[in-house]
Every structure is written in structure tokens, then in C-alpha cells.
Design a protein around this motif. Structure first.
Motif, short mmCIF file in Angstrom:
data_model
loop_
_atom_site.label_atom_id
_atom_site.label_comp_id
_atom_site.label_asym_id
_atom_site.label_seq_id
_atom_site.Cartn_x
_atom_site.Cartn_y
_atom_site.Cartn_z
N TYR A 176 -41.22 20.60 12.01
CA TYR A 176 -41.34 19.90 10.55
C TYR A 176 -42.05 18.63 10.82
CZ TYR A 176 -38.02 22.72 8.10
OH TYR A 176 -37.29 23.89 7.27
N HIS A 177 -41.66 18.10 12.14
CA HIS A 177 -42.57 16.56 12.49
C HIS A 177 -44.02 16.77 12.38
CE1 HIS A 177 -38.49 14.69 12.90
NE2 HIS A 177 -38.03 15.89 13.66
N TRP A 211 -44.85 16.64 8.72
CA TRP A 211 -44.64 15.45 8.02
C TRP A 211 -45.66 14.29 8.71
CZ3 TRP A 211 -38.82 15.90 9.31
CH2 TRP A 211 -38.26 17.02 8.59
N ASP A 246 -36.81 18.89 1.74
CA ASP A 246 -38.29 18.20 1.30
C ASP A 246 -38.38 18.09 -0.14
OD1 ASP A 246 -39.53 17.30 3.76
OD2 ASP A 246 -41.25 18.68 3.27
N GLN A 291 -36.77 15.11 -1.68
CA GLN A 291 -37.33 13.88 -1.36
C GLN A 291 -38.57 13.53 -2.08
OE1 GLN A 291 -34.96 13.36 2.90
NE2 GLN A 291 -36.80 12.41 2.49
N HIS A 345 -42.99 9.98 1.66
CA HIS A 345 -41.52 10.75 1.25
C HIS A 345 -40.66 10.86 2.49
CE1 HIS A 345 -42.27 14.80 2.90
NE2 HIS A 345 -43.57 14.59 2.85
N ARG A 346 -41.14 10.92 3.69
CA ARG A 346 -40.31 10.96 4.83
C ARG A 346 -39.80 9.70 5.21
NH1 ARG A 346 -37.64 15.37 4.86
NH2 ARG A 346 -36.90 14.62 6.82
N PRO A 399 -32.81 10.90 4.82
CA PRO A 399 -32.95 12.41 4.63
C PRO A 399 -31.70 12.76 3.79
CG PRO A 399 -33.47 11.92 6.86
CD PRO A 399 -33.24 10.51 6.61
#
Length: 195
Positions: free
Chosen positions: A113-114, A117, A164, A167, A181-182, A186
Motif C-alpha cells: 500500500y505504501h 500512497w 482508503d 479517507q 488523503h493519507r 487512519p
């Protein structure tokens, strides 16, 4: 494509409770499960997730929902079913609440995921490796709110979705830069956010 999304202005006609699904089998296995082919039929709630939902319902401190819409993925459907049963409500499956599609990362470990993002932070319109763009998620999620506002009034609507997309929705409705958004805290599994 713009890095911001027009914020919803003025007073809303409905109250919205945004709920992330409970801890899932995908969370338990550390997997990215974002395709309808895998997410609709498999990877429902884990035992932890069921306990989280039961605890949330036992200590419910929000307005009682009058309507429940949910992503049709198994983990969100099972979450919504438990809430609906508690309140004696019916369910409405809503594909616009689905997980963000992570393209070629489907089935990979959730540490990936990172990478996505990091790309989001540079370009919220990117579709690297078939990933659904942040701007596209914002459009479908906010479009649902607009539609609900047009057709309903005075309701408390529970929207059961995924981390996700929720957010991204919150960032969009605040008029924030979508590539950030990140930077929001969370959303925890089985958490409720009042909109």
C-alpha cells in the motif's frame, strides 16, 4: 485533473455515519483484496472483526440509523448485516462504496500500500499498474452523497465502506488536497466517523 475536489457546501439534509468494516480475513492475512472477483465472495470478517462489531453495537453512542448502505464486498456486507440485524433494518448494497481497486497489486502483501500512497502524494490522478485514481474514488464517493442528499432528508444514513475510500471521501468533502488523503489519521476497523 485538479488536486482538490469541490467541497460540499452548506447544510446537509441528512446525517451520515461513515463506518469502516470490521477486521477482516484480508487484514488477518496481510493481503490487498480489492477486486470484485475476490472481494465479493471471499475474505469476510475475521473472529476479531465480529467481536469488534459486537462491542461497537453494545456501546452504540451515535444516532440510530434509519438506512444502511454498504459496499457489496463480503467484509463490508457482513459488517452491515450485523448492524442491520441489531437495529432491525434492511440493507442496500451500493457498489460506489466498494474498496479502491489496487490493480496489479491485487493479492500482494499489504505492505505494498505504501508504494501506492507514495504515488498518490505526487499525483492523485495516477493509475499506475491499474490502480484506481484517488480522484476517481473521490468522484464516486461524493457522487453518492450528492445523490442521497437529493432523494432523502432528515435521515441518519450509515455508509459501510473501506479505509482508503472513506479517507478519500472525508478529504474531498473538506475540500482538502486529494494527494494528502493519507495524512489523515487512519480509520480503524469497525470505527464510526460522523460526517
Amino acid at each position: 485533473m485538479s488536486n482538490t475536489f469541490p467541497a460540499a457546501s452548506g447544510h446537509r439534509r441528512n446525517r451520515y455515519l461513515l463506518m469502516r468494516h470490521g477486521h477482516s480475513q484480508a487484514n488477518q492475512q496481510g493481503l490487498i483484496i480489492s477486486s470484485p472477483q475476490r472481494g465479493l465472495a471471499g475474505f469476510g470478517l475475521s473472529a476479531i472483526g465480529r467481536e469488534q462489531i459486537d462491542g461497537l453495537l453494545a456501546d452504540w453512542c451515535w444516532a440510530t440509523p434509519s438506512r444502511i448502505l454498504h459496499s457489496d464486498f463480503r467484509r463490508t456486507t457482513e459488517t452491515a448485516e450485523r448492524v442491520a440485524q441489531h437495529f432491525g433494518l434492511s440493507l442496500e448494497a451500493e457498489p460506489r462504496l466498494r474498496e479502491r481497486h489496487f490493480g496489479a497489486f491485487e493479492g500482494d502483501g499489504d505492505e505494498r500500500y505504501h508504494e501506492i500512497w507514495a504515488r498518490d502524494a505526487r499525483d492523485p490522478a495516477h493509475r499506475h499498474a491499474g490502480v484506481e485514481a484517488v480522484a476517481e474514488v473521490a468522484a464516486r464517493m461524493t457522487g453518492l452523497i450528492v445523490e442521497l442528499e437529493q432523494h432523502h432528508a432528515g435521515e441518519t444514513i450509515l455508509l459501510v465502506s473501506h479505509g482508503d475510500p472513506l479517507q478519500i471521501l472525508l478529504t474531498a468533502l473538506e475540500g482538502g488536497e486529494l494527494n494528502r488523503h493519507r495524512e489523515r489519521e487512519p480509520l480503524a476497523p469497525a470505527s464510526i466517523t460522523l460526517l
